[in-house]
Structure formats: C-alpha cells, structure tokens
Design a protein around this motif. Structure first.
Motif, PDB file in Angstrom:
ATOM      1  N   GLN A 106      -7.876   0.606  -0.416  1.00  0.00           N
ATOM      2  CA  GLN A 106      -7.929  -0.902   0.325  1.00  0.00           C
ATOM      3  C   GLN A 106      -9.507  -0.947   0.748  1.00  0.00           C
ATOM      4  N   ASP A 164      -5.720  -1.286  -5.026  1.00  0.00           N
ATOM      5  CA  ASP A 164      -5.196  -1.889  -3.779  1.00  0.00           C
ATOM      6  C   ASP A 164      -6.269  -2.958  -3.460  1.00  0.00           C
ATOM      7  N   GLU A 165      -5.908  -4.295  -3.554  1.00  0.00           N
ATOM      8  CA  GLU A 165      -6.630  -5.136  -3.293  1.00  0.00           C
ATOM      9  C   GLU A 165      -8.344  -4.972  -3.576  1.00  0.00           C
ATOM     10  N   THR A 206       0.866  -1.274  -0.004  1.00  0.00           N
ATOM     11  CA  THR A 206       0.062  -0.098   0.013  1.00  0.00           C
ATOM     12  C   THR A 206       0.932   1.416  -0.113  1.00  0.00           C
TER      13      THR A 206
END
Ligand SMILES: Nc1ncnc2c1ncn2[C@@H]1O[C@H](COP(=O)(O)OP(=O)(O)OP(=O)(O)O)[C@@H](O)[C@H]1O
Ligand SMILES: [Mg+2]
Lengths: 322, 287
Positions: free
Chosen positions: B96, B174-175, B48
C-alpha cells in the motif's frame, strides 16, 4: 523485534500510575545511583527482591519486564562469561582439565554438527547454544580416546562468579527501573516531569524545556519506529529478502534495505511532526500554559522518602565498607 | 488450485498480549490463473492482512493457507518445514505504501532488487527494468533518478515495476491507484488488465473505487471487520440492497443506467459495464 517494551506506555491503574512523574523520575535517579554505589552481591540481590515487591504491588507483569530485557541478553551473557573465565581473584571454586584427544574432539565435532542442523527447530536458540557449549566442555573433561594432543584448564574463582552475578543483577535492576518509568507514565506526563526535574539546569542556560521535549519525543517514538521497522521487513520480504538467512554479504544488504527506508521514514515523520507542532503555534522557548497541572500528593512524599532512605542506607553501608 | 484459505483466523498482538482479531474464519479459494478479483471493504476491515497471508508474509494463527501447493500453517513455519521465499517469488505483492520498500540509490537498482534476490542475472533484470518503467507509465530517464525525490504517484509506479520485475505468477496489488491522478489511475488499471488478459494471470486488487470493481473485476470480495461477507459476481453485488451497510456505493456507470431506467422508463437490454457498451446501446435506441 515486536516484543521490545522499552519506551512503551501501557495503561493501568496501580499506585505507580497515580504517582507524580516528577517523583518517579527523581526516585528512579536515586535508585539508579544506589544500584551503582552498592558493592556487595547480597545487597544487590536484596535490591532486586525489593524491586520485585514493587512490581507485584504495582501490578506490573514481571513477564513484560523480562521481555524488555531480551535485547540485552547477549550483553548479559557476554559480561557473565567474561567475568567467570577471566577474573582470577578470590578462591578457586571449580577447576577442570580439558583433554584434546582425537576421540574427544571427534565427538565434540559431531555434537556441533548436530547443533548446526537442529538449531533452527529449537525455540530457545541462545539457551540451546549454551547447553551445547557446556556439554562439549564436559565431554572434553571427562572423555578422551587416543593420544592426547594438549590440555587446557578451566578455573572459576569465587570472585569471578560473584562479580558475574553482581553485574548481571545490576544491569537487570537498571533496565527494570527505566522500564517501570516508561511503562507507567504517559508521554505527556513524562515530558512535564522531565521539564520540572531539569529546571535547575536553566541557571546554567540550558534550554530545559526543549531538552525535555526532545527526550520525551524520542521515547515516544521508539515503539512507533519499531512498528515501522516491522512493516519494512514485510515489504522487503515480499521482494525476496530473507531476514532469517543469508551470508555476511547478504546480511549487510538486508540491513541496508531495512535501515534506508527507516531513516527516510523517520526524517519524514519528524518533518511532519514539526509542521504539526508549528501549525498549533508551538514556538520553541516561548512560555506555554498547561492543560494538566502536576499535583503533588502524600504518596509522592512517601515515595521520595523511600528513595532517599535507600540511597542514604547504601551510602552509609559503602562508607562502613560493606 | 492457486491459493486456498481454510478456516483462517489471525489476530494482531498488542504489546501487552491483547489480541485484535483481524481475520475471522476465512475460507477462500483463488484460481491459479484467469481470475481478476477486487477486494473491497471499509478502512480497517482486514484487506491488507488478508493479502499478506497470500504470500506468507503473515502466517495464520489457526487454519491454513495453501499457496501454489505449499501448505502454510503456523506449525510448519515455526518448525521451518517449508521455504517461504519461493512463495514470495510466485505471488508478487505490491504494498500500500511504497515508502516501505524503496531504498536503493537509483530507481533502476530498486527495480532489479527483487529479481536479483531471486537469482535472476543482473543484465537480464536490467533489460526488464528498462521495459517495465515504460509499462508503468514513466520514461527511461527515471531509471537513473533517486527514488526518494519522486512524487507519491511516481514512487507508487516504481514500486509496482519492482514487483512486476519479479514476474510473479499471481499479482496482488494493495490499493495501487490511491494517490494517483485519474489519468494515471486508468493507465495503470489498463496495464493490470492487459497483464491479466494477455498472460491469463490471476490479479487480486484492493481498491476503494467502485468504478474499478465494476469495470474490471470478474469476482468481488467484500470484507467487514475481519469477516469475508461477500464472494461473488460484482454485478450481483451491486444489485443487492443495502450495500451501504458495507460502506460501498453504486458505481457511476450503473447509477447512471439506473437513473435513466427509473426516470425515463427506459429498459436496457443488459447492463453495460463500459462506457462504449452503454453508448452502442443508446445509439441503437436513437437510430
Ligand atoms: N501491526 C498491527 N498491530 C495491531 N493491529 C493492527 C496492525 N495492523 C493492522 N492492525 C489492525 O487490524 C485491522 C485490519 O487492518 P488492515 O490493515 O488489514 O485493514 P485494511 O482493510 O487494509 O484497511 P485500509 O483500507 O485502511 O488499508 C485494523 O483494525 C487495524 O487496526
Ligand atoms: Mg490496507
């Protein structure tokens, strides 16, 4: 935003850490009351010196505590200037006449233009602003060119100056005291201490355990919420919110885009916390056993005596009119 | 050149000034178009942190990140020599956790928030939102709902739509598929892949799912405690020994092929990246 230290515990090993939280809370209250009772500038300055000694002996970095004062900077400066310019008691210590002439005003306007375009590059913004403010005052009082439209006088009186310093020092002392408490006391200990100190209020049917729990959880969550705020700022910045710029309307929007997720996350957090506490069989009001028992040491007696001596000295001094 | 990391170090600072090194000497070139990169690595390895440097949300302590021609260094940002907002328009980053960015009363308003900040007319942004809500797999009835009453997966989709609406040149996720059901995950990955293939956009995707890496990535980056330990072909990555040391595992499809070869002594002409590919190979054998 990252540097707010109020409410944060930093591990350490000095005597301030070993002291019983009850002592720390009681002494804190005693000293705060003393700070409010003191009326003379020299005494409050002496108090601040004493506090510095405690900080040094307690091995707490003065820089950390100063950082804690930063959010109060605006308030400090505001009260300071208010006292200096509007308190007219005592002797006149300084006076100057500002003359408004086309030449003088022109130079001042130029100066502010210069400030406007350079202020982003200067690290100490507030200080820079004050320097420019004082510089323009000085300019107006020393320099005039062309016809003088009007004049105004600035008068600083001794009492105003004293009061300004006094109020500032008092605020510094109070914030420093509470910073010391939260800096050196683990949240759990703080909770135990508050609970013990609040116990007398049980007589008037206040639920002291819950009160203590509420206070210590709030303190505990200040740094967590600040971390969250930083993350939200990043998330919104990646959608084009520029928190360092913007007109009033945009500023409002920026604040909303920060506050709404902040509230939602806080509610969610407290909901989760409540569930977690319930899952561990926490029932409000039910007596609980303790893993850690508080122990009273000789050091605590000494600290308490110290607090009481200060308070009684201050009271005596006040009675005799110092 | 799209994004270029040069000797980037970054440390988070604790309240007492202690430093937690999160990125250590990162050197990394990323193309402006045509890349599909997956970034993998164990929890806390700095993924991240790395991607937040790509749109100048974080600024390197030392070294520089050049984003689409703008050189971001600590000094340049401190002196405000560069504008960061245009970078964020061009490099879209989906966070995320969607909770950190949803804030408007309705999903529609939330999706057009980004474009509006970048000066896109409201009507245009709205039209885009109507289109994008379907792209991320929700229907238009969601546009009038409050983003806070959505499920985790739905929030995620809305936050993705919010970044897509900015029409960034480079898309970072991010994810994006954590917390989604398998169907939803595949759907979204197909969407990203389509954006990549039809518009030839560079996509950078953080994931813990090796199957995603194996299936879609043209390039894989592996992070481990702040260091970039692998940069290259995903196929080659998984044929390395000891990838468990990096907390990675062999993708299912590859494991299956390895099992068939070792147990049945079957030699595949090449390793298949998709199920269809594997099927055709097996069909050829049976025939
Ligand atoms: N705000 C912060 N303050 C201090 N340390 C941080 C902060 N954010 C992250 N870290 C630390 O930096 C390191 C890298 O964090 P990062 O979020 O980049 O990891 P990650 O690879 O994205 O992990 P995950 O897979 O869990 O998302 C971690 O060790 C983390 O503890
Ligand atoms: Mg992460």
């Amino acid at each position: 935003m990252k540097n707010i230290v109020i409410g944060r515990f930093i591990p350490g090993s000095s005597f301030l850490y070993k002291m019983d939280p009850r002592t720390k809370i009681i002494v804190l209250i005693l000293l705060m009351v003393s700070a409010f009772l003191v009326r003379s500038l020299s005494l409050i300055a002496f108090g601040l010196m004493l506090l510095m000694v405690v900080l040094i002996v307690g091995r707490i970095s003065v820089k950390r505590v100063l950082l804690g004062l930063r959010p109060l900077m605006f308030l400090l400066i505001f009260t300071f200037s208010f006292q200096i310019f509007f308190n007219t008691a005592g002797e006149l210590v300084f006076t100057t006449t500002l003359a408004y002439s086309p030449g003088g005003l022109g130079v001042v306007v130029l100066l502010w233009f210069f400030w406007w375009f350079t202020r982003r590059r200067i690290p100490f913004k507030l200080l820079y602003f004050l320097v420019v403010l004082i510089a323009s005052g000085t300019l107006l009082s020393l320099f005039s060119y062309g016809p003088i439209f009007t004049t105004s006088t600035i008068e600083v009186y001794s009492q105003g100056l004293e009061m300004a310093l006094f109020i500032m020092l008092r605020l510094v002392i109070i914030v420093t005291l509470s910073t010391i408490l939260t800096l050196t006391t683990k949240p759990t200990d703080l909770n135990l201490g508050l609970e013990a100190v609040l116990k007398p209020f049980k007589l008037i049917r206040v639920n002291t355990e819950e009160m203590a729990m509420i206070i210590s959880i709030s303190l505990r969550y200040i740094p967590t919420l600040l971390d969250e705020a930083n993350k939200i700022i990043l998330a919104q910045a990646s959608r084009g919110v520029d928190f360092s710029e913007g007109k009033l309307k945009e500023k409002l929007m920026q604040i909303v885009s920060l506050l709404v997720p902040m509230f939602i996350i806080s509610f969610k957090r407290s909901d989760e916390l409540a569930s977690a506490m319930e899952a561990r069989s926490f029932v409000p009001g039910r007596p609980r056993t303790r893993l850690h028992q508080l122990t009273w040491r000789p050091m605590d007696t000494v600290a308490l005596c110290f607090g009481l001596i200060i308070l009684s000295t201050v009271i005596v001094l006040r009675v005799i009119g110092w | 050149m799209g994004i270029k990391f040069e000797q980037v170090n970054y440390a988070y600072r604790g309240p007492d000034g202690q430093k937690y090194l999160a990125l250590a000497n990162i050197n990394l070139p990323i193309g402006e178009t045509g890349e599909f990169i997956t970034l993998i690595g164990e929890t806390g390895s700095g993924k991240t942190t790395l991607v937040q440097h790509m749109n100048a949300l974080l600024v390197p302590d030392t070294g520089s990140v050049t984003v689409l021609g703008v050189k971001v260094t600590k000094e340049a940002v401190a002196k405000k020599r560069i504008k960061l907002n245009p970078i964020r328009k061009k490099v879209g980053l989906v966070f995320q956790f969607p909770e950190y960015q949803l804030f408007e009363e309705t999903v529609l308003k939330d999706i057009i928030f980004g474009p509006k900040n970048f000066g896109v007319p409201e009507a245009e942004a709205k039209a885009l939102a109507h289109e994008l809500i379907k792209v991320v797999g929700l229907d238009e009835s969601y546009l009038s709902r409050s983003p806070f009453n959505l499920s985790g997966g739905e929030k995620k989709r809305v936050s993705i739509a919010g970044i897509l609406a900015m029409e960034p040149d480079i898309l970072i996720l991010d994810e994006p598929t954590s917390g989604l059901d398998p169907m939803g995950r595949d759907e979204l990955l197909t969407v990203f892949n389509r954006i990549h293939t039809t518009l030839n956009k560079t996509i950078i995707l953080i994931t813990h799912d090796m199957n995603t890496v194996y299936r879609y990535a043209k390039r894989a980056l592996v992070m481990r405690s702040g260091y970039l330990v692998y940069d290259g072909d995903p196929q080659a990555l998984f044929s390395r020994k000891n990838i468990e040391n990096w907390n990675l595992e062999t993708p299912d499809l590859l494991a299956l092929q390895q099992l068939i070869s070792s147990e049945l002594g079957f030699k595949f002409p090449h390793t298949a990246k998709t199920e269809e590919d594997l099927l055709t190979m097996l069909e050829a054998v049976i025939a």
